[in-house]
Design an enzyme around this catalytic site. Structure first.
Site, short mmCIF file in Angstrom:
data_model
loop_
_atom_site.label_atom_id
_atom_site.label_comp_id
_atom_site.label_asym_id
_atom_site.label_seq_id
_atom_site.Cartn_x
_atom_site.Cartn_y
_atom_site.Cartn_z
N LYS A 70 0.54 -1.21 -0.01
CA LYS A 70 -0.35 -0.45 0.24
C LYS A 70 0.89 0.68 0.44
O LYS A 70 0.32 2.48 -0.59
CB LYS A 70 -0.85 -0.12 1.19
CG LYS A 70 -2.26 -0.96 0.77
CD LYS A 70 -3.24 -1.10 2.20
CE LYS A 70 -3.47 -2.33 2.18
NZ LYS A 70 -5.37 -2.77 3.40
N ASP A 115 -10.27 2.19 2.84
CA ASP A 115 -10.22 1.87 2.95
C ASP A 115 -11.33 2.20 4.70
O ASP A 115 -11.79 2.29 5.13
CB ASP A 115 -9.49 1.08 3.60
CG ASP A 115 -8.38 -0.24 3.02
OD1 ASP A 115 -8.50 -0.84 3.52
OD2 ASP A 115 -7.25 0.03 3.90
N GLY A 140 -4.41 2.22 17.35
CA GLY A 140 -3.26 0.96 16.53
C GLY A 140 -2.98 3.11 15.25
O GLY A 140 -3.72 4.08 15.37
N LYS A 168 5.01 3.40 21.45
CA LYS A 168 5.86 4.68 21.40
C LYS A 168 7.25 3.72 20.82
O LYS A 168 8.59 3.50 21.65
CB LYS A 168 6.64 5.10 23.02
CG LYS A 168 5.62 6.56 23.01
CD LYS A 168 6.87 7.39 24.20
CE LYS A 168 5.95 8.69 23.86
NZ LYS A 168 6.91 9.71 24.52
P1 NAP Z 1 -0.11 -2.62 10.14
O1 NAP Z 1 0.13 -1.29 8.91
O2 NAP Z 1 0.75 -3.83 10.06
O3 NAP Z 1 -0.83 -2.00 12.02
C1 NAP Z 1 -0.22 -2.61 12.33
C2 NAP Z 1 -0.31 -1.94 13.79
O4 NAP Z 1 -1.79 -2.65 14.61
C3 NAP Z 1 0.11 -1.02 14.50
O5 NAP Z 1 -0.62 0.71 14.07
C4 NAP Z 1 1.19 -1.47 15.12
O6 NAP Z 1 1.35 -0.49 16.09
C5 NAP Z 1 0.10 -2.01 15.93
N1 NAP Z 1 0.41 -3.38 16.93
C6 NAP Z 1 0.62 -4.58 16.70
N2 NAP Z 1 1.33 -5.40 17.71
C7 NAP Z 1 0.33 -5.04 18.51
C8 NAP Z 1 0.82 -4.35 19.68
N3 NAP Z 1 1.19 -5.65 20.62
N4 NAP Z 1 0.57 -3.80 21.05
C9 NAP Z 1 -0.08 -2.80 20.40
N5 NAP Z 1 0.01 -2.10 18.66
C10 NAP Z 1 -0.16 -3.16 18.13
O7 NAP Z 1 -1.42 -3.09 9.37
P2 NAP Z 1 -2.75 -3.17 9.44
O8 NAP Z 1 -2.90 -3.19 7.11
O9 NAP Z 1 -3.18 -1.37 9.62
O10 NAP Z 1 -4.13 -3.49 9.84
C11 NAP Z 1 -4.33 -3.68 10.77
C12 NAP Z 1 -5.48 -4.60 11.25
O11 NAP Z 1 -6.33 -4.26 11.12
C13 NAP Z 1 -4.95 -6.17 10.55
O12 NAP Z 1 -5.39 -7.48 12.00
C14 NAP Z 1 -5.63 -6.37 9.71
O13 NAP Z 1 -5.93 -8.12 9.12
C15 NAP Z 1 -6.81 -5.14 9.77
N6 NAP Z 1 -7.79 -4.08 8.48
C16 NAP Z 1 -8.79 -5.23 8.03
C17 NAP Z 1 -9.58 -4.30 6.77
C18 NAP Z 1 -10.73 -4.89 6.88
O14 NAP Z 1 -11.06 -4.27 5.99
N7 NAP Z 1 -11.23 -5.37 8.05
C19 NAP Z 1 -8.75 -3.75 6.60
C20 NAP Z 1 -7.53 -3.32 6.95
C21 NAP Z 1 -6.59 -4.04 8.03
P3 NAP Z 1 2.76 0.49 16.44
O15 NAP Z 1 2.45 1.18 15.33
O16 NAP Z 1 2.76 1.24 17.59
O17 NAP Z 1 3.91 -0.86 15.93
#
Ligand code: NAP
Length: 289
Positions: free
Chosen positions: A73, A109, A133, A159
């Protein structure tokens, strides 16, 4: 009735890695078929290393548009000719439309999420959101919520080394939209408690709780989830995350990420075809909760 590929069939696609689990091909092909459109949607396993070659090839072959999923992305940005205001603010693109040989990057999204909120029967315009997040999905939600008129957003993240970049992101969205946006430490339980107590909606856009780690929740203290709070988890696998189980136990209203997935796809469909996806049919076939 069988699908018929013709000499004029228009190509759309999903690029990402992995993609074999995705339901986007079924959703889009069913919708094309239902509306009698001569389009096809295929999934290609593409990594950041092969993205540039793949996009050049697909463009040369006359592709109409494509979706991008993890991890592409952000990698797609330098290959695009134009960005919508929301995609520019979010710094990420999940939908590309090809028009007159130019690649235009959109992000659906955020609109998908906001439509899922309305679909669940809630109105959060003018209200406060606690958003957990700061990854690709969270930033897209933050931008669209701010553009749509959510009054205040508290974004919580760890952080770590992406903190400063996220802080700059929050400042630029706040100054361009007038929404009050604060970036806060997800491990500061006092601030988290205060934010949730003032919010209409709590949105989990971290990956915490996603399969296979279903025993985890981003909220350690379930009592923070007050009765008036709407709890939304954008995770759809599992359908009911531990966070949503906590919300149910506290008597909150809640919903999962299934319809965000549907509506981000529906917005991409409209982008390419100019038509509404027949969402009721697609919901029934592929999105039963
Ligand atoms: P991403 O860009 O990898 O972001 C992941 C986020 O999760 C980051 O902000 C990260 O925090 C946080 N995180 C991961 N482990 C953590 C922990 N142990 N404690 C606190 N924060 C944590 O992924 P993404 O694409 O945004 O996707 C995130 C989730 O949304 C996934 O589960 C995905 O399947 C879901 N999603 C759903 C849709 C839908 O259409 N429903 C669309 C897109 C994504 P930091 O910034 O602090 O590192």
């Amino acid at each position: 009735m069988k699908y018929e590929i013709t000499g004029k069939t228009k190509l759309t696609a999903l690029l990402g890695s992995p993609v074999s689990h995705s339901i986007s091909p079924q959703m889009h092909n069913e919708a094309f078929h239902e509306l009698g459109l001569d389009y096809i949607y295929l999934a290609f396993d593409i990594t950041p290393d092969t993205l540039e070659t793949a996009v050049a090839g697909l463009k040369a072959a006359g592709i109409c548009g494509f979706n991008l999923t993890m991890p592409l992305k952000v990698h797609i940005l330098p290959l695009l000719d134009e960005l919508t205001p929301a995609a520019r603010l979010a710094g990420a693109v999940n939908t590309v439309m090809v028009r007159d040989g130019r690649l235009i990057g959109h992000t659906t999204d955020g609109t998908g999420y906001m439509r899922s909120v309305t679909d669940a029967g809630f109105d959060i315009i003018g209200k406060k959101m606690t958003l957990l997040g700061a990854g690709g999905a969270a930033t897209a939600i933050c931008v669209q919520a701010a553009l749509d008129g959510v009054a205040a957003i508290d974004m919580f993240k760890r952080k770590n080394n992406s903190w400063d970049k996220t802080e700059a992101f929050c400042d630029s969205v706040a100054s361009e939209t007038g929404c009050q946006i604060r970036l806060l430490d997800i491990n500061n339980t006092n601030l988290l408690a205060e934010s949730i107590s003032e919010s209409t909606i709590l949105t989990n856009a971290t990956s915490v709780g996603m399969a296979p780690n279903t025993a985890l929740s981003p909220i350690c203290d379930q009592s923070l989830l007050h009765k008036e709070l709407i709890v939304s988890d954008i995770i759809y696998n599992p359908r009911e995350t531990l966070l949503l189980k906590q919300a149910k136990a506290q008597g909150c209203r809640y919903f999962n990420g299934l319809y965000m997935l549907l509506y981000q796809g529906a917005a991409a469909f409209t982008c390419w075809t100019g038509l509404e996806m027949p969402v009721d049919l697609i919901k029934k076939k592929y999105f039963s909760n």
